[in-house]
Each structure stands twice: as C-alpha cells, then as structure tokens.
Design a protein around this motif. Sequence first.
Motif, mmCIF file in Angstrom:
data_model
loop_
_atom_site.group_PDB
_atom_site.id
_atom_site.type_symbol
_atom_site.label_atom_id
_atom_site.label_comp_id
_atom_site.label_asym_id
_atom_site.label_seq_id
_atom_site.Cartn_x
_atom_site.Cartn_y
_atom_site.Cartn_z
ATOM 1 N N ALA A 1 0.819 -1.214 0.000
ATOM 2 C CA ALA A 1 0.000 0.000 0.000
ATOM 3 C C ALA A 1 0.851 1.262 0.000
ATOM 4 N N ASN A 2 2.050 1.185 0.574
ATOM 5 C CA ASN A 2 2.908 2.371 0.674
ATOM 6 C C ASN A 2 3.520 2.744 -0.672
ATOM 7 N N ILE A 3 3.748 1.744 -1.527
ATOM 8 C CA ILE A 3 4.267 1.986 -2.880
ATOM 9 C C ILE A 3 3.435 1.131 -3.827
ATOM 10 N N PRO A 4 2.272 1.635 -4.206
ATOM 11 C CA PRO A 4 1.325 0.808 -4.956
ATOM 12 C C PRO A 4 1.713 0.610 -6.423
ATOM 13 N N HIS A 5 2.884 0.043 -6.650
ATOM 14 C CA HIS A 5 3.354 -0.242 -8.011
ATOM 15 C C HIS A 5 3.778 -1.704 -8.069
ATOM 16 N N THR A 6 3.006 -2.497 -8.750
ATOM 17 C CA THR A 6 3.333 -3.925 -8.860
ATOM 18 C C THR A 6 3.813 -4.296 -10.253
ATOM 19 N N HIS A 7 3.898 -3.300 -11.136
ATOM 20 C CA HIS A 7 4.316 -3.566 -12.516
ATOM 21 C C HIS A 7 5.691 -4.232 -12.563
ATOM 22 N N LEU A 8 6.628 -3.702 -11.773
ATOM 23 C CA LEU A 8 7.984 -4.245 -11.781
ATOM 24 C C LEU A 8 8.019 -5.680 -11.261
ATOM 25 N N ALA A 9 7.153 -5.981 -10.303
ATOM 26 C CA ALA A 9 7.133 -7.330 -9.737
ATOM 27 C C ALA A 9 6.787 -8.357 -10.815
ATOM 28 N N HIS A 10 5.909 -7.977 -11.730
ATOM 29 C CA HIS A 10 5.538 -8.893 -12.811
ATOM 30 C C HIS A 10 6.587 -8.882 -13.921
ATOM 31 N N GLU A 11 7.083 -7.692 -14.262
ATOM 32 C CA GLU A 11 8.035 -7.571 -15.366
ATOM 33 C C GLU A 11 9.363 -8.263 -15.051
ATOM 34 N N LYS A 12 9.805 -8.167 -13.781
ATOM 35 C CA LYS A 12 11.115 -8.707 -13.397
ATOM 36 C C LYS A 12 10.995 -9.973 -12.547
ATOM 37 N N SER A 13 9.856 -10.650 -12.625
ATOM 38 C CA SER A 13 9.634 -11.809 -11.756
ATOM 39 C C SER A 13 10.660 -12.921 -11.986
ATOM 40 N N ASP A 14 11.166 -13.033 -13.226
ATOM 41 C CA ASP A 14 12.135 -14.095 -13.511
ATOM 42 C C ASP A 14 13.551 -13.723 -13.076
ATOM 43 N N GLN A 15 13.734 -12.472 -12.595
ATOM 44 C CA GLN A 15 15.070 -12.004 -12.208
ATOM 45 C C GLN A 15 15.199 -11.779 -10.702
ATOM 46 N N ASN A 16 14.155 -12.117 -9.957
ATOM 47 C CA ASN A 16 14.188 -12.010 -8.494
ATOM 48 C C ASN A 16 14.381 -10.593 -7.981
ATOM 49 N N TRP A 17 13.924 -9.596 -8.737
ATOM 50 C CA TRP A 17 13.958 -8.218 -8.231
ATOM 51 C C TRP A 17 13.030 -8.089 -7.031
ATOM 52 N N MET A 18 11.744 -8.428 -7.270
ATOM 53 C CA MET A 18 10.718 -8.262 -6.250
ATOM 54 C C MET A 18 9.548 -9.176 -6.581
ATOM 55 N N VAL A 19 8.832 -9.568 -5.520
ATOM 56 C CA VAL A 19 7.727 -10.501 -5.669
ATOM 57 C C VAL A 19 6.537 -9.974 -4.874
ATOM 58 N N GLU A 20 5.364 -9.975 -5.489
ATOM 59 C CA GLU A 20 4.146 -9.560 -4.799
ATOM 60 C C GLU A 20 3.609 -10.740 -3.995
ATOM 61 N N ARG A 21 3.406 -10.492 -2.687
ATOM 62 C CA ARG A 21 2.941 -11.578 -1.828
ATOM 63 C C ARG A 21 1.952 -11.019 -0.800
ATOM 64 N N GLY A 22 0.674 -11.175 -1.066
ATOM 65 C CA GLY A 22 -0.348 -10.659 -0.166
ATOM 66 C C GLY A 22 -0.301 -9.143 -0.070
ATOM 67 N N GLU A 23 -0.218 -8.634 1.166
ATOM 68 C CA GLU A 23 -0.172 -7.187 1.391
ATOM 69 C C GLU A 23 1.234 -6.616 1.277
ATOM 70 N N LYS A 24 2.208 -7.471 0.974
ATOM 71 C CA LYS A 24 3.597 -7.025 0.967
ATOM 72 C C LYS A 24 4.250 -7.227 -0.396
ATOM 73 N N ILE A 25 5.353 -6.507 -0.590
ATOM 74 C CA ILE A 25 6.255 -6.745 -1.714
ATOM 75 C C ILE A 25 7.548 -7.274 -1.122
ATOM 76 N N ILE A 26 7.979 -8.416 -1.603
ATOM 77 C CA ILE A 26 9.166 -9.096 -1.085
ATOM 78 C C ILE A 26 10.331 -8.867 -2.036
ATOM 79 N N PHE A 27 11.523 -8.644 -1.461
ATOM 80 C CA PHE A 27 12.736 -8.427 -2.252
ATOM 81 C C PHE A 27 13.716 -9.574 -1.971
ATOM 82 N N PRO A 28 13.782 -10.566 -2.872
ATOM 83 C CA PRO A 28 14.656 -11.725 -2.627
ATOM 84 C C PRO A 28 16.143 -11.416 -2.731
#
Length: 522
Positions: A160-187
């Motif tokens: 909710a604090n940074i409501p941008h999930t575009h990168l999570a989908h675009e870079k999902s194969d590169q482990n940048w960030m992952v959308e998980r419930g109410e949070k964005i995870i950075f592996p």
Amino acid sequence: MRGRSDGLQKNRLLTFVGVVAVFLVFLYVYFGSKNSGESAIEYGSRSLRKLGSSYLGGDEETDIGNKQDESSIKFGLEDGDYGITPKSFPVCDDRHSELIPCLDRHLIYQMRLKLDLSLMEHYERHCPIPERRYNCLIPPPSGYKVPIKWPKSRDEVWKANIPHTHLAHEKSDQNWMVERGEKIIFPGGGTHFHYGADKYIASLANMLNFTNSNLNNEGRLRTVLDVGCGVASFGAYLLSSNIIAMSLAPNDVHQNQIQFALERGIPAYLGVLGTKRLPYPSRSFELAHCSRCRIDWLQRDGILLLELDRLLRPGGYFAYSSPEAYAQDEEDLRIWRAMSALVERMCWKIAAKMNQTVIWVKPLTNDCYMEREPGTQPPLCRSDDNPDAVWGVPMEACITRYSDHDHRTRGSGLAPWPTRSTAPPPRLADFGYSNEMFEKDTELWRRRVENYWNLLSPKIQLDTLRNLMDMKANLGSFGAALREKDVWVMNVVPEDGPNTLKLIYDRGLIGTVHNWYAKSTC
C-alpha cells in the motif's frame, strides 16, 4: 433555546481562550530561561499547535493513512500584525501522492520543453514556473501504513505504501521483487545476479583478491556509486560489509524505483547520467558499479564514462557487468573493442575479468596522463575547470587530473573506515580549516547528537529512525556522530555556500548538493 446555546458556546470559547493565555504566560515564566535555542513564545506556540489539534479532534496516535478534515491539519505559523497567527496548509489532491516537483514527467510534457530525449534531458531537473507550483501538503497513498522497520524492511515493504506492482511482474524471472499478499518481497536478486546480490558482491571481492571475500578491503573501500540501480538490492547487501552506496536511478517508466529503495531504508537518489554533472564532488567514490544499466558509454566521445572518471578516487574501480563484457556476437564485440580502446586512452587498466564482469581500475597518479601522445582523445580538462562545481554544470568530455596532493601521495590518503569518519580529511586545507577546528566540530556534534538521542529516547525505540537528512551538513559531523546508530544520513550541502561535500565523502559518508531556493528550471 438557540440564544442560550450560542451564549453557552461563546462562554466556552472565552474560557478556552483564557486558559490558553494563562498557559502561555506560565510557559514564558517557567520555560523562558530553560529552553536553549528556543524562545518561550516558540515553545508556547508549539504547545498551542498540539493543544489546538487535540481541541479540534485530532489524535497524535491516529493511523497515518486516515483521512483528516482540512480543519485538523497541522498548523503552520506566519507573521501577523499582532505577532504569530496560525496558518493551515491544504492537502494536495490524492493524485499527487507521489509528486516530485522538479522531476515531474507529466509537467515536462505539458510545458512542451524542447528536450533531447536521446540525452535523457527529460529525466533531469526541470522545476515548474511559479504559476504551476504546489503549495500544499503531499498526502500518503490510500491505505498507507507505518513502514516496516529496518533491518526487516530490507526484504519486505507494505504494498500500500508503494502501490506499483508492474515491476514485480516484469522482473519476476530475475528475483527483483515478488508480490505476496499485502507485501512486496525483495529476494535480493537483480538482472545480472538472479541468485542474490550477496553472492555477486562476494564474487567481485574474490576477483580483486580482497581478504575474506569482503569487498570493503579492510575498510579501504567505503563509498560506492551504483548507476541504474533498479530497486537498490546491490546497495542493500553492501551495508552488511560496512560499505555505503549512493544508488542512482531516474524517475522513468519503471515507476520510481528509488521510492522502493527508500521505503526499504536503503540510501538512494533520483538522478540520471544525462547532460549535467551528477551532484557529487570529484574523487568521491572508491567504486562505481553498472550491472545491465543500459547506458551507452560510447556516446558523445565517452562523456558519461568521463563523468564516472571525475567521481572516482585515485585507484578507484569501475565494475561493469554487461553482455559486451562476454558476448561474442558482432555488435557486442564492436562495443567491447571501442570501449576497451576508450578506457585505455583514459589510462584505466583491467584489474580483473571473469565470466560476465570486467573491473577496471584508475591510475594512482597523473603520470599516465602526462605521458600520452599529443592530441590523444579524450583531452585533459582545462586548468581552470573546477571539478567540484556540480549544480547545473554541464558535463565535459575531458579527463580530470588529480590534485598535487593526490599525485604526490599516490592516492587519496584517507584512513580506513571507521577511523575515516573522525580523522581530519586531507582536503580540509582547501577551505582553510585546521585539524583543530575539525576536531572541535566533531566533538561538538558528538555531544549534541548524544543529547538529541537522550531527549528522544522516551518516545522512540532503537529501530524507530532509519532515513535521516541533514539539510545543511557543513562538515558532516552530525552524520559522523550517528555512526554507531542503525541509521543513514543524506548530508545536503546548499549550493550557495562552501562546497564542503567533498569533506563529507572523505569521511566515508554520502550526500548531495542542493539548491533549496530554486525558482525556475534547475
């Protein structure tokens, strides 16, 4: 009944005003002589703002994301005919929750500025004209929550604090960030280091034969510039090695990657290698890093690479991870040959090359520059060029020579970290400051910060503070005094004063030059 009700409200109001007046007189008598640096009227006004907020229905413990009526906005103060009068500031429209006034791409398009997109001018600072400026409070996004505390925030933030999930989908194969419930995870992954920044950092240290696979090289490598940093995972994982990185990225179509970095508690700055010098003095960084940053380093006679050269210290490194360093197709080979020839003329040498990464190193002295054949390009910068003048100064395609001191000492002469933070830096003499003045300033701010922390301690926990800014940093002693705390400080040196930012970098801290009074384009 209406008359009685009005009279009753009037009496209550008069009673309230009388109580406030008595309260202010009490503050003047009791606190007037006790509050160093704060007059009694200032103290009383501050208390009145709290009292007024409570009286109007405000609550100090209210969740940050809750909407408030305009009447309950925090008071500002302005001079009136009879002293100080309260002034309320309106809240900006919700659409402006991520407004960055001088880096507003929408405004740039609306103003129809004639900018060269190929040179990234549209990502540089362009401040609005007076009629287009906002004089309101930037609201948080809808549903905003108190940020997750460091060090947990390195790995996760509230969506909710940074409501941008575009990168999570675009870079999902590169482990940048992952959308998980109410949070964005950075592996901890990146375009070039899918399996983790920590392993990648250790590999760079091994390439340079540093002790214990630690990139800090026993405290000698402290400040890093990460160009095109993405969500700053490289800088995030450097912190555990006592290395601080200035993670740099533009406000581009990737929806403000820097905002993710700052929400994570990682030092970062909005900027781009375009036409103007970056707002850092010469010889500020021990390492520059580019991992798949998609920058054309050969454009305009290598001007962007020469800007990195200006920023690197004697013996500084440039770690470059990109297809050009290893691919064998015709185009990548062409770029590699041209780039290799350019850095050779700049007197850089290959320190190490392995798989997809090459690390170049700068010379320690001016000797190589002086031994080049006449007419060799790029040329040396003019003798009257000031390499530390950066605010709004265009880049130049020339090589910045070292000072006589750096040339003689074969390096910057800096102590290893953490001794560096309190040792008088060699460039202190550029300002006519003595070591004694520096040591007094350091001790003064050590005591002040200790007092600040003691005053705040009833209200804050050890993990309450993370991202700090010193708006007029001078010698950087405020930031140096916080070295043992789990915080980082963006040290800001005003553009219209002494450019002491190079002393701040020489102390192993980071910061930027800024003009707080910019009126139009910057």
